[in-house]
Design an enzyme around this catalytic site. Sequence first.
Site, PDB file in Angstrom:
ATOM      1  CE  LYS A  48      36.309  42.339  43.850  1.00 22.69           C
ATOM      2  NZ  LYS A  48      34.951  41.841  43.806  1.00 22.69           N
ATOM      3  NE  ARG A  67      36.427  35.427  46.173  1.00 22.23           N
ATOM      4  CZ  ARG A  67      37.434  35.885  45.431  1.00 22.23           C
ATOM      5  NH1 ARG A  67      37.754  37.149  45.456  1.00 22.23           N
ATOM      6  NH2 ARG A  67      38.117  35.052  44.643  1.00 22.23           N
TER       7      ARG A  67
HETATM    8  C1  9MG Z   1      35.677  35.255  42.379  1.00 20.06           C
HETATM    9  N1  9MG Z   1      35.387  36.579  42.900  1.00 20.06           N
HETATM   10  C2  9MG Z   1      36.120  37.707  42.695  1.00 20.06           C
HETATM   11  N2  9MG Z   1      35.539  38.749  43.302  1.00 20.06           N
HETATM   12  C3  9MG Z   1      34.420  38.267  43.908  1.00 20.06           C
HETATM   13  C4  9MG Z   1      33.395  38.830  44.670  1.00 20.06           C
HETATM   14  O1  9MG Z   1      33.366  40.130  44.935  1.00 20.06           O
HETATM   15  N3  9MG Z   1      32.415  38.043  45.119  1.00 20.06           N
HETATM   16  C5  9MG Z   1      32.412  36.709  44.835  1.00 20.06           C
HETATM   17  N4  9MG Z   1      31.384  35.974  45.316  1.00 20.06           N
HETATM   18  N5  9MG Z   1      33.355  36.119  44.104  1.00 20.06           N
HETATM   19  C6  9MG Z   1      34.329  36.886  43.648  1.00 20.06           C
END
Ligand code: 9MG
Length: 275
Positions: A203, A237
């Site tokens: 990110k 994730r």
């Molecule tokens: C789809 N998506 C992109 N970034 C995300 C994040 O930080 N959390 C979740 N739950 N979905 C995300």
Amino acid sequence: MGVVNITPDSFSDGGLFASTEHALSHAFRLVEEGADLLDIGGESTRPGSTPVSVEEELRRIIPVVEALANQNVQVSVDTSKPEVMRAAIAAGAVMINDVRALQIPGALEAVAEGGVTACLMHMQGEPANMQVNPQYDDVVQDVKAFLKRRLEATQAAGIPRERMVVDPGFGFGKNQVHNIELLRHLDQFLDLGVPMLVGLSRKSMLGKITGSDINNRIPASIAAALIAAMKGAAILRVHDVRATRDALAVYNAVYDRGSARENASSAHFTVETLS
Ligand code: 9MG
């Protein structure tokens, strides 16, 4: 949780077949690298992105969800649309990952009737404008209060608490100070009593810290994933599954994850809970 995006920038001009094949080969590679669960998305939620139609989202994701579920891969679908949720569940998805926390009319019912796990994520605004000027009184308390209200809404809709996961939504309507504050106090979200999912991988907040562009953020992503794990995150994730698994293996060899907090529900969360 490995990330599989099926958006135009991920398959250029190859058409639907190319996008499905490309997504599947990427998905199987992530499983081979050690992903327990894959998050399949057909609509970008990046800052500035624009929505796609239900039909287009279905066209992109359903063949991929079906093929993975047929191979017993645990599939989560990243969507906010009730129609897509229902089709994804019918195709074999065991989890819905909703950046809008099931707030679109019909979403609560789709998850309740589908009998699957759902991740409720916090977002201030919409992807098109969320990074313009995010404002909070106290980012940790405000996000936590929102997630608590959404958990109450899911319970009122008849979704058992055991099927809920929460996520503070890094980068979704948050500036750099908000993101750092959330990460520093991530363990406070364990008070909500359900497992926590965290997405920090690649990110821009990590780019702001390191100065690295999106193609050079693996070390920063691993550091962030480890901090999240140490603060009790149950699901990470990530794009870089093998590197993250290796880092977690080192952490798990040294620390008992259950001790992150005596009552952390994350300590008891396994992928089997999803099915
Ligand atoms: C789809 N998506 C992109 N970034 C995300 C994040 O930080 N959390 C979740 N739950 N979905 C995300």
